[in-house]
Motif scaffolding. Structure first.
Motif, PDB file in Angstrom:
ATOM      1  N   GLY A  78       0.799  -1.217   0.000  1.00  0.00           N
ATOM      2  CA  GLY A  78       0.000   0.000   0.000  1.00  0.00           C
ATOM      3  C   GLY A  78       0.833   1.269   0.000  1.00  0.00           C
ATOM      4  N   ASP A 115      -9.377   3.705  -1.017  1.00  0.00           N
ATOM      5  CA  ASP A 115      -9.912   2.702  -0.092  1.00  0.00           C
ATOM      6  C   ASP A 115      -8.859   1.647   0.245  1.00  0.00           C
ATOM      7  N   ILE A 116      -8.058   1.256  -0.753  1.00  0.00           N
ATOM      8  CA  ILE A 116      -6.993   0.271  -0.508  1.00  0.00           C
ATOM      9  C   ILE A 116      -5.938   0.848   0.429  1.00  0.00           C
ATOM     10  N   ALA A 119      -7.275   0.854   3.869  1.00  0.00           N
ATOM     11  CA  ALA A 119      -7.306  -0.493   4.455  1.00  0.00           C
ATOM     12  C   ALA A 119      -5.929  -0.885   4.985  1.00  0.00           C
ATOM     13  N   PHE A 120      -4.881  -0.591   4.226  1.00  0.00           N
ATOM     14  CA  PHE A 120      -3.523  -0.841   4.735  1.00  0.00           C
ATOM     15  C   PHE A 120      -3.268  -0.011   5.987  1.00  0.00           C
ATOM     16  N   MET A 124      -5.195  -3.756   7.915  1.00  0.00           N
ATOM     17  CA  MET A 124      -5.626  -4.965   7.211  1.00  0.00           C
ATOM     18  C   MET A 124      -4.407  -5.633   6.592  1.00  0.00           C
ATOM     19  N   ASP A 125      -4.306  -6.949   6.730  1.00  0.00           N
ATOM     20  CA  ASP A 125      -3.136  -7.634   6.176  1.00  0.00           C
ATOM     21  C   ASP A 125      -3.290  -7.864   4.672  1.00  0.00           C
ATOM     22  N   GLY A 126      -2.159  -8.187   4.040  1.00  0.00           N
ATOM     23  CA  GLY A 126      -2.112  -8.325   2.597  1.00  0.00           C
ATOM     24  C   GLY A 126      -3.070  -9.357   2.033  1.00  0.00           C
ATOM     25  N   GLU A 128      -5.935 -10.360   3.306  1.00  0.00           N
ATOM     26  CA  GLU A 128      -7.299  -9.836   3.406  1.00  0.00           C
ATOM     27  C   GLU A 128      -7.540  -8.756   2.349  1.00  0.00           C
ATOM     28  N   ILE A 129      -6.557  -7.900   2.136  1.00  0.00           N
ATOM     29  CA  ILE A 129      -6.680  -6.862   1.111  1.00  0.00           C
ATOM     30  C   ILE A 129      -6.840  -7.501  -0.266  1.00  0.00           C
ATOM     31  N   PHE A 133     -10.135  -6.608  -2.284  1.00  0.00           N
ATOM     32  CA  PHE A 133      -9.976  -5.622  -3.352  1.00  0.00           C
ATOM     33  C   PHE A 133      -9.494  -6.165  -4.699  1.00  0.00           C
ATOM     34  N   TYR A 134      -8.732  -7.254  -4.720  1.00  0.00           N
ATOM     35  CA  TYR A 134      -8.043  -7.640  -5.950  1.00  0.00           C
ATOM     36  C   TYR A 134      -8.707  -8.763  -6.732  1.00  0.00           C
TER      37      TYR A 134
END
Length: 161
Positions: A78, A115-116, A119-120, A124-126, A128-129, A133-134
């Motif tokens: 992030g 938003d991303i 979240a970081f 929020m951990d990678g 979960e992101i 989001f991805y």
């Protein structure tokens, strides 16, 4: 085969005082060297590859351009590279596929990236992101919803005029 247009619509992200970014319609030749640059990692990850090029200009005394920085974030952390975190100036943004890019679409993409980043920042951990989001064309759905909301706002304003 249809001939490509000489110019392609794109967006100039203007650095603005107070930590903002301004959006301005622009065009580039379809032969512009910008298309030799690599798309940003986050936009590749999201399935909508965009290419950025600093112009060396700024209409603002502050050359910070947070929306350009968001377009440069590393999908796993992030964080944007240090050279994109301050003093960036104005940035030209094009679609890597050579199709036109409009302001509304880029605004939706940068809102999604915000938003991303949030979240970081919220811890929020990678993994979960990545899930949130991805995966699964979520950016495309977000852009469509963003455009729908913008149209509703425009219609409401027109009703009150």
């Amino acid at each position: 085969m249809a001939k490509k247009p000489d110019t392609i619509g794109c967006v100039m992200l203007r650095s603005q005082g107070g930590g903002g970014s301004g959006y301005e319609e622009a065009t580039v030749l379809h032969t512009d060297d910008i298309y030799k640059l690599a798309p940003t990692p986050i936009t590749q990850k999201l399935g909508f590859p965009l290419i950025l090029r600093q112009t060396g200009n700024s209409i603002s005394a502050s050359k910070d351009n947070p929306h350009a920085a968001w377009l440069m974030i590393d999908p796993s952390t992030g964080l944007a590279p240090m050279e994109w975190q301050s003093g960036v100036g104005d940035v030209l943004v094009v679609r890597a596929d050579g199709e036109p890019l409009d302001i509304g679409t880029l605004a939706a993409v940068t809102d999604y990236l915000s938003d991303i980043v949030d979240a970081f920042s919220d811890g929020m951990d990678g993994a979960e992101i990545a899930r949130v989001f991805y995966q699964g064309g979520k950016l495309g759905k977000y852009v469509k919803e963003h455009e729908r909301m913008q149209e509703e706002c425009k219609n409401m304003v027109e009703e009150f005029e």
